[in-house]
Design a protein around this motif. Sequence first.
Motif, PDB file in Angstrom:
ATOM      1  N   GLU A  38      -2.104 -16.849  -6.533  1.00 37.79           N
ATOM      2  CA  GLU A  38      -3.467 -16.511  -6.142  1.00 37.79           C
ATOM      3  C   GLU A  38      -3.524 -15.739  -4.821  1.00 37.79           C
ATOM      4  N   GLU A  39      -2.620 -16.031  -3.899  1.00 40.28           N
ATOM      5  CA  GLU A  39      -2.624 -15.357  -2.599  1.00 40.28           C
ATOM      6  C   GLU A  39      -2.332 -13.860  -2.771  1.00 40.28           C
ATOM      7  N   ALA A  40      -1.383 -13.512  -3.631  1.00 37.35           N
ATOM      8  CA  ALA A  40      -1.078 -12.098  -3.889  1.00 37.35           C
ATOM      9  C   ALA A  40      -2.274 -11.408  -4.540  1.00 37.35           C
ATOM     10  N   ALA A  41      -2.958 -12.114  -5.426  1.00 36.67           N
ATOM     11  CA  ALA A  41      -4.141 -11.545  -6.076  1.00 36.67           C
ATOM     12  C   ALA A  41      -5.249 -11.289  -5.053  1.00 36.67           C
ATOM     13  N   LYS A  42      -5.449 -12.229  -4.121  1.00 35.10           N
ATOM     14  CA  LYS A  42      -6.463 -12.043  -3.084  1.00 35.10           C
ATOM     15  C   LYS A  42      -6.123 -10.848  -2.191  1.00 35.10           C
ATOM     16  N   ARG A  43      -4.843 -10.702  -1.872  1.00 41.20           N
ATOM     17  CA  ARG A  43      -4.422  -9.570  -1.038  1.00 41.20           C
ATOM     18  C   ARG A  43      -4.697  -8.246  -1.755  1.00 41.20           C
ATOM     19  N   CYS A  44      -4.365  -8.189  -3.036  1.00 45.04           N
ATOM     20  CA  CYS A  44      -4.618  -6.976  -3.818  1.00 45.04           C
ATOM     21  C   CYS A  44      -6.111  -6.689  -3.888  1.00 45.04           C
ATOM     22  N   ARG A  45      -6.909  -7.712  -4.141  1.00 47.91           N
ATOM     23  CA  ARG A  45      -8.360  -7.536  -4.205  1.00 47.91           C
ATOM     24  C   ARG A  45      -8.898  -6.959  -2.903  1.00 47.91           C
ATOM     25  N   ASP A  46      -8.428  -7.490  -1.773  1.00 49.93           N
ATOM     26  CA  ASP A  46      -8.890  -6.999  -0.475  1.00 49.93           C
ATOM     27  C   ASP A  46      -8.441  -5.562  -0.229  1.00 49.93           C
ATOM     28  N   LEU A  47      -7.224  -5.210  -0.665  1.00 51.09           N
ATOM     29  CA  LEU A  47      -6.744  -3.830  -0.511  1.00 51.09           C
ATOM     30  C   LEU A  47      -7.580  -2.860  -1.346  1.00 51.09           C
ATOM     31  N   VAL A  48      -7.890  -3.258  -2.584  1.00 54.51           N
ATOM     32  CA  VAL A  48      -8.708  -2.396  -3.456  1.00 54.51           C
ATOM     33  C   VAL A  48     -10.091  -2.208  -2.861  1.00 54.51           C
ATOM     34  N   ASN A  49     -10.695  -3.286  -2.375  1.00 56.24           N
ATOM     35  CA  ASN A  49     -12.021  -3.181  -1.751  1.00 56.24           C
ATOM     36  C   ASN A  49     -11.966  -2.322  -0.494  1.00 56.24           C
ATOM     37  N   GLY A  50     -10.880  -2.412   0.260  1.00 58.45           N
ATOM     38  CA  GLY A  50     -10.741  -1.637   1.480  1.00 58.45           C
ATOM     39  C   GLY A  50     -10.482  -0.162   1.246  1.00 58.45           C
ATOM     40  N   HIS A  51     -10.012   0.196   0.057  1.00 58.51           N
ATOM     41  CA  HIS A  51      -9.727   1.599  -0.270  1.00 58.51           C
ATOM     42  C   HIS A  51     -10.778   2.185  -1.210  1.00 58.51           C
ATOM     43  N   GLY A  52     -11.985   1.678  -1.150  1.00 55.92           N
ATOM     44  CA  GLY A  52     -13.084   2.271  -1.915  1.00 55.92           C
ATOM     45  C   GLY A  52     -12.935   2.130  -3.413  1.00 55.92           C
ATOM     46  N   GLN A  53     -12.456   0.987  -3.874  1.00 56.11           N
ATOM     47  CA  GLN A  53     -12.284   0.691  -5.307  1.00 56.11           C
ATOM     48  C   GLN A  53     -11.249   1.601  -5.959  1.00 56.11           C
ATOM     49  N   HIS A  54     -10.185   1.907  -5.221  1.00 60.90           N
ATOM     50  CA  HIS A  54      -9.042   2.650  -5.732  1.00 60.90           C
ATOM     51  C   HIS A  54      -7.788   1.877  -5.357  1.00 60.90           C
ATOM     52  N   CYS A  55      -6.706   2.103  -6.105  1.00 59.41           N
ATOM     53  CA  CYS A  55      -5.430   1.504  -5.726  1.00 59.41           C
ATOM     54  C   CYS A  55      -5.031   2.055  -4.363  1.00 59.41           C
ATOM     55  N   PRO A  56      -4.427   1.234  -3.506  1.00 58.49           N
ATOM     56  CA  PRO A  56      -3.995   1.744  -2.217  1.00 58.49           C
ATOM     57  C   PRO A  56      -2.872   2.769  -2.389  1.00 58.49           C
ATOM     58  N   PRO A  57      -2.755   3.726  -1.479  1.00 64.95           N
ATOM     59  CA  PRO A  57      -1.681   4.720  -1.576  1.00 64.95           C
ATOM     60  C   PRO A  57      -0.314   4.031  -1.569  1.00 64.95           C
ATOM     61  N   GLY A  58       0.555   4.446  -2.447  1.00 68.45           N
ATOM     62  CA  GLY A  58       1.892   3.861  -2.537  1.00 68.45           C
ATOM     63  C   GLY A  58       1.992   2.683  -3.483  1.00 68.45           C
ATOM     64  N   TRP A  59       0.898   2.278  -4.094  1.00 67.61           N
ATOM     65  CA  TRP A  59       0.887   1.137  -5.006  1.00 67.61           C
ATOM     66  C   TRP A  59       1.328   1.600  -6.391  1.00 67.61           C
ATOM     67  N   THR A  60       2.232   0.850  -7.008  1.00 70.22           N
ATOM     68  CA  THR A  60       2.685   1.139  -8.364  1.00 70.22           C
ATOM     69  C   THR A  60       2.278  -0.022  -9.253  1.00 70.22           C
ATOM     70  N   LYS A  61       1.604   0.281 -10.369  1.00 70.64           N
ATOM     71  CA  LYS A  61       1.108  -0.771 -11.258  1.00 70.64           C
ATOM     72  C   LYS A  61       2.269  -1.621 -11.766  1.00 70.64           C
ATOM     73  N   GLY A  62       2.120  -2.931 -11.655  1.00 72.20           N
ATOM     74  CA  GLY A  62       3.135  -3.862 -12.125  1.00 72.20           C
ATOM     75  C   GLY A  62       4.262  -4.101 -11.138  1.00 72.20           C
ATOM     76  N   VAL A  63       4.344  -3.277 -10.087  1.00 69.10           N
ATOM     77  CA  VAL A  63       5.423  -3.410  -9.109  1.00 69.10           C
ATOM     78  C   VAL A  63       4.874  -3.746  -7.735  1.00 69.10           C
ATOM     79  N   GLY A  64       3.758  -3.152  -7.381  1.00 69.20           N
ATOM     80  CA  GLY A  64       3.200  -3.319  -6.043  1.00 69.20           C
ATOM     81  C   GLY A  64       3.649  -2.172  -5.154  1.00 69.20           C
ATOM     82  N   PHE A  65       4.053  -2.497  -3.927  1.00 71.04           N
ATOM     83  CA  PHE A  65       4.492  -1.468  -3.003  1.00 71.04           C
ATOM     84  C   PHE A  65       5.986  -1.204  -3.121  1.00 71.04           C
ATOM     85  N   GLY A  66       6.676  -1.864  -4.032  1.00 69.96           N
ATOM     86  CA  GLY A  66       8.113  -1.666  -4.205  1.00 69.96           C
ATOM     87  C   GLY A  66       8.420  -0.369  -4.924  1.00 69.96           C
ATOM     88  N   GLU A  67       9.692  -0.036  -4.970  1.00 75.41           N
ATOM     89  CA  GLU A  67      10.160   1.166  -5.649  1.00 75.41           C
ATOM     90  C   GLU A  67      10.480   0.837  -7.109  1.00 75.41           C
TER      91      GLU A  67
END
Length: 133
Positions: A38-67
Amino acid sequence: MAYIRTNERLGGDPSFTVMWRVGGSRTGKTQRETFDDEEAAKRCRDLVNGHGQHCPPGWTKGVGFGELDQHAVPNSEMFRAYAHAHIKDGKPRPLHPPGTERRAYARKTIANLHGLLFCRQGCAARDPGPSWP
């Protein structure tokens, strides 16, 4: 606004899905990202809200900020595979759906391809190092 929806998996474990509409509009495409904790989900939710309802730059679906794990293939092999799969004789290749009918290339397209290949070969002759990105 992004929100978190809690679901129960078949094994009984919870999953947390962050859901939002791109750009925050009613007609925007629905996006989602699923997490185990749940903590990771809350962090993602806050990042999406902070970036105007878009994925944050550098975010990869299913991976996060990893390569993403991608195997290294030399550029020469990648181009050769592309060329054989897509442009040999203008006929459908294995990557095209069955029954695909392709028309022959126009004279202008052939001239452009010849110009591109001529330029590429000239660069390769002057500088034998890797010059294809």
